[in-house]
Motif scaffolding. Structure first.
Motif, PDB file in Angstrom:
ATOM      1  N   LEU A   5       0.840  -1.203   0.000  1.00  0.00           N
ATOM      2  CA  LEU A   5       0.000   0.000   0.000  1.00  0.00           C
ATOM      3  C   LEU A   5       0.872   1.248   0.000  1.00  0.00           C
ATOM      4  O   LEU A   5       0.393   2.356   0.215  1.00  0.00           O
ATOM      5  CB  LEU A   5      -0.914   0.014   1.232  1.00  0.00           C
ATOM      6  CG  LEU A   5      -1.812  -1.205   1.392  1.00  0.00           C
ATOM      7  CD1 LEU A   5      -2.510  -1.189   2.744  1.00  0.00           C
ATOM      8  CD2 LEU A   5      -2.833  -1.249   0.273  1.00  0.00           C
ATOM      9  N   ASN A   6       2.180   1.026  -0.202  1.00  0.00           N
ATOM     10  CA  ASN A   6       3.145   2.122  -0.207  1.00  0.00           C
ATOM     11  C   ASN A   6       3.174   2.858   1.127  1.00  0.00           C
ATOM     12  O   ASN A   6       3.272   4.081   1.180  1.00  0.00           O
ATOM     13  CB  ASN A   6       2.861   3.108  -1.337  1.00  0.00           C
ATOM     14  CG  ASN A   6       4.055   4.015  -1.571  1.00  0.00           C
ATOM     15  OD1 ASN A   6       5.196   3.570  -1.395  1.00  0.00           O
ATOM     16  ND2 ASN A   6       3.802   5.251  -1.929  1.00  0.00           N
ATOM     17  N   THR A   7       3.055   2.106   2.198  1.00  0.00           N
ATOM     18  CA  THR A   7       3.183   2.711   3.522  1.00  0.00           C
ATOM     19  C   THR A   7       4.210   1.908   4.300  1.00  0.00           C
ATOM     20  O   THR A   7       4.509   0.770   3.957  1.00  0.00           O
ATOM     21  CB  THR A   7       1.846   2.703   4.277  1.00  0.00           C
ATOM     22  OG1 THR A   7       1.348   1.364   4.289  1.00  0.00           O
ATOM     23  CG2 THR A   7       0.840   3.610   3.610  1.00  0.00           C
ATOM     24  N   GLY A   8       4.754   2.523   5.310  1.00  0.00           N
ATOM     25  CA  GLY A   8       5.829   1.888   6.054  1.00  0.00           C
ATOM     26  C   GLY A   8       5.356   0.884   7.078  1.00  0.00           C
ATOM     27  O   GLY A   8       6.031  -0.083   7.369  1.00  0.00           O
ATOM     28  N   TRP A   9       4.172   1.124   7.640  1.00  0.00           N
ATOM     29  CA  TRP A   9       3.673   0.202   8.657  1.00  0.00           C
ATOM     30  C   TRP A   9       2.164   0.347   8.746  1.00  0.00           C
ATOM     31  O   TRP A   9       1.560   1.193   8.077  1.00  0.00           O
ATOM     32  CB  TRP A   9       4.357   0.457   9.995  1.00  0.00           C
ATOM     33  CG  TRP A   9       4.091   1.792  10.608  1.00  0.00           C
ATOM     34  CD1 TRP A   9       4.514   3.001  10.131  1.00  0.00           C
ATOM     35  CD2 TRP A   9       3.341   2.078  11.794  1.00  0.00           C
ATOM     36  NE1 TRP A   9       4.078   4.004  10.953  1.00  0.00           N
ATOM     37  CE2 TRP A   9       3.365   3.469  11.995  1.00  0.00           C
ATOM     38  CE3 TRP A   9       2.657   1.276  12.724  1.00  0.00           C
ATOM     39  CZ2 TRP A   9       2.720   4.076  13.068  1.00  0.00           C
ATOM     40  CZ3 TRP A   9       2.031   1.895  13.793  1.00  0.00           C
ATOM     41  CH2 TRP A   9       2.079   3.284  13.958  1.00  0.00           C
ATOM     42  N   GLY A  10       1.545  -0.476   9.591  1.00  0.00           N
ATOM     43  CA  GLY A  10       0.096  -0.501   9.671  1.00  0.00           C
ATOM     44  C   GLY A  10      -0.511   0.838  10.047  1.00  0.00           C
ATOM     45  O   GLY A  10      -1.552   1.240   9.516  1.00  0.00           O
ATOM     46  N   GLY A  11       0.124   1.544  10.982  1.00  0.00           N
ATOM     47  CA  GLY A  11      -0.415   2.828  11.414  1.00  0.00           C
ATOM     48  C   GLY A  11      -0.491   3.825  10.275  1.00  0.00           C
ATOM     49  O   GLY A  11      -1.463   4.585  10.155  1.00  0.00           O
ATOM     50  N   GLU A  12       0.530   3.804   9.427  1.00  0.00           N
ATOM     51  CA  GLU A  12       0.514   4.701   8.283  1.00  0.00           C
ATOM     52  C   GLU A  12      -0.557   4.279   7.279  1.00  0.00           C
ATOM     53  O   GLU A  12      -1.215   5.117   6.658  1.00  0.00           O
ATOM     54  CB  GLU A  12       1.900   4.712   7.633  1.00  0.00           C
ATOM     55  CG  GLU A  12       2.142   5.899   6.728  1.00  0.00           C
ATOM     56  CD  GLU A  12       3.483   5.795   6.014  1.00  0.00           C
ATOM     57  OE1 GLU A  12       4.343   5.025   6.453  1.00  0.00           O
ATOM     58  OE2 GLU A  12       3.635   6.488   4.992  1.00  0.00           O
ATOM     59  N   ALA A  13      -0.738   2.963   7.146  1.00  0.00           N
ATOM     60  CA  ALA A  13      -1.766   2.460   6.238  1.00  0.00           C
ATOM     61  C   ALA A  13      -3.149   2.909   6.702  1.00  0.00           C
ATOM     62  O   ALA A  13      -3.999   3.315   5.901  1.00  0.00           O
ATOM     63  CB  ALA A  13      -1.690   0.935   6.147  1.00  0.00           C
ATOM     64  N   LEU A  14      -3.363   2.864   8.016  1.00  0.00           N
ATOM     65  CA  LEU A  14      -4.650   3.294   8.552  1.00  0.00           C
ATOM     66  C   LEU A  14      -4.801   4.815   8.441  1.00  0.00           C
ATOM     67  O   LEU A  14      -5.827   5.326   7.983  1.00  0.00           O
ATOM     68  CB  LEU A  14      -4.774   2.868  10.020  1.00  0.00           C
ATOM     69  CG  LEU A  14      -6.112   3.182  10.689  1.00  0.00           C
ATOM     70  CD1 LEU A  14      -7.167   2.183  10.265  1.00  0.00           C
ATOM     71  CD2 LEU A  14      -5.976   3.186  12.206  1.00  0.00           C
ATOM     72  N   GLY A  15      -3.750   5.525   8.853  1.00  0.00           N
ATOM     73  CA  GLY A  15      -3.827   6.982   8.877  1.00  0.00           C
ATOM     74  C   GLY A  15      -3.954   7.585   7.498  1.00  0.00           C
ATOM     75  O   GLY A  15      -4.685   8.572   7.297  1.00  0.00           O
ATOM     76  N   SER A  16      -3.262   7.007   6.525  1.00  0.00           N
ATOM     77  CA  SER A  16      -3.318   7.559   5.172  1.00  0.00           C
ATOM     78  C   SER A  16      -4.592   7.135   4.451  1.00  0.00           C
ATOM     79  O   SER A  16      -4.826   7.541   3.317  1.00  0.00           O
ATOM     80  CB  SER A  16      -2.094   7.103   4.382  1.00  0.00           C
ATOM     81  OG  SER A  16      -2.125   5.699   4.221  1.00  0.00           O
ATOM     82  N   GLY A  17      -5.399   6.291   5.091  1.00  0.00           N
ATOM     83  CA  GLY A  17      -6.643   5.867   4.467  1.00  0.00           C
ATOM     84  C   GLY A  17      -6.487   4.738   3.471  1.00  0.00           C
ATOM     85  O   GLY A  17      -7.411   4.425   2.735  1.00  0.00           O
ATOM     86  N   SER A  18      -5.305   4.097   3.450  1.00  0.00           N
ATOM     87  CA  SER A  18      -5.112   2.987   2.507  1.00  0.00           C
ATOM     88  C   SER A  18      -5.721   1.699   3.014  1.00  0.00           C
ATOM     89  O   SER A  18      -5.893   0.762   2.247  1.00  0.00           O
ATOM     90  CB  SER A  18      -3.624   2.752   2.267  1.00  0.00           C
ATOM     91  OG  SER A  18      -2.950   3.947   2.059  1.00  0.00           O
ATOM     92  N   ALA A  19      -5.974   1.632   4.317  1.00  0.00           N
ATOM     93  CA  ALA A  19      -6.557   0.422   4.886  1.00  0.00           C
ATOM     94  C   ALA A  19      -7.652   0.821   5.865  1.00  0.00           C
ATOM     95  O   ALA A  19      -7.521   1.805   6.584  1.00  0.00           O
ATOM     96  CB  ALA A  19      -5.491  -0.416   5.592  1.00  0.00           C
ATOM     97  N   ALA A  20      -8.714   0.041   5.897  1.00  0.00           N
ATOM     98  CA  ALA A  20      -9.821   0.351   6.794  1.00  0.00           C
ATOM     99  C   ALA A  20      -9.607  -0.241   8.181  1.00  0.00           C
ATOM    100  O   ALA A  20     -10.121   0.281   9.161  1.00  0.00           O
ATOM    101  CB  ALA A  20     -11.123  -0.174   6.202  1.00  0.00           C
ATOM    102  N   MET A  21      -8.870  -1.355   8.232  1.00  0.00           N
ATOM    103  CA  MET A  21      -8.566  -1.977   9.522  1.00  0.00           C
ATOM    104  C   MET A  21      -7.098  -2.399   9.508  1.00  0.00           C
ATOM    105  O   MET A  21      -6.573  -2.787   8.450  1.00  0.00           O
ATOM    106  CB  MET A  21      -9.425  -3.234   9.746  1.00  0.00           C
ATOM    107  CG  MET A  21     -10.935  -3.007   9.726  1.00  0.00           C
ATOM    108  SD  MET A  21     -11.822  -4.530  10.168  1.00  0.00           S
ATOM    109  CE  MET A  21     -11.495  -5.569   8.741  1.00  0.00           C
ATOM    110  N   VAL A  22      -6.459  -2.298  10.646  1.00  0.00           N
ATOM    111  CA  VAL A  22      -5.091  -2.800  10.750  1.00  0.00           C
ATOM    112  C   VAL A  22      -4.938  -3.563  12.059  1.00  0.00           C
ATOM    113  O   VAL A  22      -5.700  -3.363  13.002  1.00  0.00           O
ATOM    114  CB  VAL A  22      -4.034  -1.677  10.695  1.00  0.00           C
ATOM    115  CG1 VAL A  22      -4.051  -0.976   9.353  1.00  0.00           C
ATOM    116  CG2 VAL A  22      -4.234  -0.677  11.824  1.00  0.00           C
TER     117      VAL A  22
END
Lengths: 335, 427
Positions: free
Chosen positions: B264-281
């Motif tokens: 998702l081009n993010t460094g970790w789960g928190g970034e995935a959640l914060g950037s809106g790339s993931a709905a749940m982490v």
């Protein structure tokens, strides 16, 4: 001189060697009874064991071997090409180009690594550029697939069967993987940063070449390519040797980029012996094995330097002979 | 790669020139190999000032997550210092493991230091730790599962300073947008898959977690699997439970409802959640601070991970306060007793979002952080890091293989990790 060499070279090497044949675990001074002699146990653990230590060394060796095989020829050829280009008196603004090509070499490798991490991220500049060209770029630093495996996969060839480990705990299919996509980025990075330095070496040598030989060749009607191939490059042989030797040493010691950038990921495909040695010592407290890996690395560098020297050895031919190509076919001097 | 030095070649006859170049090369090789020796024992330890072996100063080496943590520890240590009259100094490590190793190698270790579960066993094994737990007044209050991570060869060495667990973090806006309600909160794997599917759109995936045991291990625990037997005697990696978990994860990834943060081009789960790339982490307590700092506008909630076929399961992460053997241990233990007291731990919890490692502080922590109750609930069923020297390397290898999980055979992964883990457990 003897004191300085002894203090900074002989003593540390001797101490490191002692650690590599001891069971020192990182507590207290290894020279004062904190460590016992264990013979070649550390070496056999990393070379002949069937555990993780051997497999990791195998991976590190494989990764670094592909790195060396790619970087040394590429950076040498690129450096020579750049040197020949900016050596020409007709190039406008060659001072600018000399500085520009040298610039990556004086920049901190850590800074360049960080820049590359951004350039080659999944939606980084490189992939955007590729997207413009209609190519979907890989997720560079997260892609552990080897390029040889990818190429074979394109022809539908997958791991044929599990052959079991053949050397250092890796199967032959793993040995032929080629550098991973992530490692390819490090290869590009290395070529980018070091070519400028070696260009400077070639440039210095070019400026010391006697102009008469070149003129004589022009008079004899040699083409520019013949002059480069048959005169300039053979006369640059000592410099070529230096560049290749420095290249071999530097590439076998790949550490900075791994430490700051990838830490061996993805899938341990950017693990290198130098980084593995560090990790084994500082993270796992297996100092003996770490030192053993360092000495194996040392042996590899010495051997590859000697091989390079043998390949570039002086032969009893002189430059004029070389103008007659039919005379000595297949000398393969690398020039 | 180190920049090679520029060489001016010696002039001379052609033969001699080659020979000299060779000589230069050999010297270079020697020097280079010495540099890469990887043994730091000739280095001065960079831990800074004196270590209190004789001068009575207690040095505390910490690996800080940021200014908040540094300030909290410094405040607690200086409060203890002025109360006890013993000088103490906090040093923030740039690279904790390396500085710690160099300190021990130079026989000048810090007196008190953070020690991670992955590093613990190696340091306990080489005799660098002072086992002090029984000397603490609150020894009986620590969660037993945390103490297990710091027990080696029957001895519990050090006190866990705090801990974190994994939970499911949900972006509540995405949750509502997908038409989901509280009744849909997943309690089983099947439901997790359903909501992940419902939450997957063109712009984000339903679920994300890093390809490492430190996240996927929660699924192993939920399936009823584990890495080692409870007494750390033998490896239990190659089990049907673990296989079921990896196949479940593989299916989530393969069907596109879950993705690793890196894809998702993010460094970790928190970034995935914060950037809106993931709905749940799947992440731990640290995500609270990170979201507040980096993504203050993203609304989320923390719920317990769903039950797998083996019931509830999650992972716990902890560090302990290591005390170096043979240094100023008495003062060091006093300091640790103070730093692990419920009051001090609650202050740390407020400062940088961890949970107190003593059960006596749990109630107050829950009252202070009702929205994070799911993290604390995980303490009852969390699995920890196996305490065995070499286990860290095995798990690093496990992680390397998990990166390739989408295309790999889970049974092969488990089989190879099992063999390696059994080897370091002394099989």
């Amino acid at each position: 001189m003897v004191v300085i060499l002894g203090l900074f070279l002989v003593v540390p090497i001797a101490m490191a060697f002692w650690v590599s044949v001891s069971d020192w675990r990182g507590v207290g001074n290894p020279m004062t009874g904190a460590a016992r002699f264990v013979g070649a146990a550390n070496y056999s653990d990393v070379l002949l064991g069937d555990g993780l230590a051997t497999k990791d060394l195998g991976r590190a060796m494989r990764n670094n071997l592909y790195y060396v095989l790619a970087v040394v020829p590429l950076q040498t050829i690129l450096a020579l090409t750049l040197a020949v280009l900016v050596h020409r008196r007709v190039v406008a603004g060659r001072g600018f180009f000399r500085s520009a090509f040298y610039f990556p070499s004086v920049t901190s490798s850590v800074a360049i690594t960080v820049v590359f991490l951004f350039l080659f991220s999944a939606t980084g500049a490189v992939n955007r550029l590729l997207a413009v060209l209609g190519v979907e770029g890989p997720n560079w630093f997260a892609d552990p697939r080897g390029v040889v495996h990818l190429a074979l996969g394109a022809f539908g060839i997958r791991a044929p069967y599990e052959s079991g480990p053949v050397l250092l705990g890796l199967s032959w299919w793993n040995w032929i993987s080629g550098p991973s996509v992530a490692m390819c980025v490090l290869i590009v990075l290395a070529v980018f940063t070091t070519s400028g330095t070696f260009m400077l070496l070639f440039l210095a040598a070019l400026q010391h070449l006697p102009g008469e030989v070149e003129e004589a060749a022009v008079v004899d009607g040699a083409t520019p390519w013949q002059r480069l191939h048959r005169i300039t490059v053979p006369m640059l042989r000592p410099t070529l040797f230096t560049v290749i030797t420095l290249g071999l040493i530097g590439t076998w010691q790949l550490f900075d980029q791994v430490y700051t950038g990838t830490q061996g990921t993805p899938g341990k495909t950017t693990l290198t012996p130098a980084y593995l040695s560090y990790q084994t010592s500082f993270q796992q407290q297996e100092w003996g094995q770490g030192a053993a890996i360092a000495f194996l690395l040392f042996a590899i560098i010495v051997v590859s330097t000697l091989v390079g020297r043998w390949l570039l050895r002086e032969r009893d031919t002189t430059a004029p002979h070389r103008l007659r190509p039919a005379r000595r076919p297949g000398t393969g001097s690398g020039s | 790669m180190p920049q090679p030095p520029l060489l001016r070649l010696p002039v001379g006859g052609r033969r001699r020139r080659t020979a000299r170049v060779g000589g230069v090369a050999v010297v270079l090789v020697l020097a280079a190999a010495a540099c890469s020796g990887g043994t730091g024992f000739t280095d001065e330890t960079p831990t800074g000032a004196d270590d209190g072996v004789d001068d009575g100063t207690v040095t505390v080496l910490i690996g800080s997550s940021g200014a908040a943590e540094t300030e909290a520890v410094e405040a607690a240590v200086s409060a203890w210092s002025s109360e006890s009259g013993i000088r103490a100094e906090v040093i923030v490590a740039a690279d904790l493991n390396q500085q710690l190793s160099q300190g021990f190698a130079a026989a000048e270790p810090p007196d008190v230091f953070y020690l991670g579960t992955d590093q613990f066993a190696a340091h306990a094994d080489n005799g660098s730790l002072h086992p002090y737990l029984d000397a603490l007044p609150q020894a009986a209050d620590f969660y037993p599962s945390l103490l297990r991570s710091f027990t080696y060869a029957g001895t519990t060495y050090c006190a866990p300073k705090d801990f974190s667990t994994l939970a499911l973090i949900i972006n509540t806006d995405y949750w509502a947008a997908a038409g989901l309600t509280d009744a849909d909160l997943p309690t089983t794997w099947a439901q997790l898959r359903e909501v992940a599917t419902a939450l997957t759109t063109d712009t984000h995936v339903g679920l994300s977690f890093a390809p490492e045991w430190q996240r996927i291990g929660a699924f192993l625990a939920e399936a009823g699997g584990s890495l080692t037997s409870p007494d750390n005697d033998r490896a239990t990696v190659d089990s049907p439970e673990n296989l079921e978990a990896l196949e479940y994860v593989q299916d989530l990834i393969g069907s596109g409802v879950a993705a690793f943060p890196s894809t998702l081009n993010t460094g970790w789960g928190g970034e995935a959640l914060g950037s809106g790339s993931a709905a749940m982490v799947v992440e731990g307590n640290w995500i609270v601070g990170a979201m507040a700092a980096d993504f203050p506008d993203v609304r989320y909630r923390v719920v317990e991970l769903p039950e797998g076929p083996g019931g509830r399961g999650t992972l716990q992460f902890t560090n302990c306060w290591g005390v170096a053997a043979g240094t100023d241990t008495e003062a060091a233990v006093e300091l640790v007793a103070d730093l692990t007291s419920p009051q001090a731990q609650l202050a740390f919890a407020d400062a940088y979002g961890v949970m107190p490692s003593v059960a006596t502080a749990a109630q107050q922590w829950s009252g202070d952080h009702p929205d994070q109750a799911a993290f604390l609930a995980g303490a009852d069923y969390a699995h920890g890091f196996p305490s065995a020297p070499g286990a860290a390397a095995v798990l690093a290898d496990f992680n390397a293989q998990l990166e390739g999980l989408p295309d790999a055979d889970p049974a092969d992964i488990l089989a190879s990790v099992h063999v390696d883990l059994q080897a370091v457990l002394g099989g």
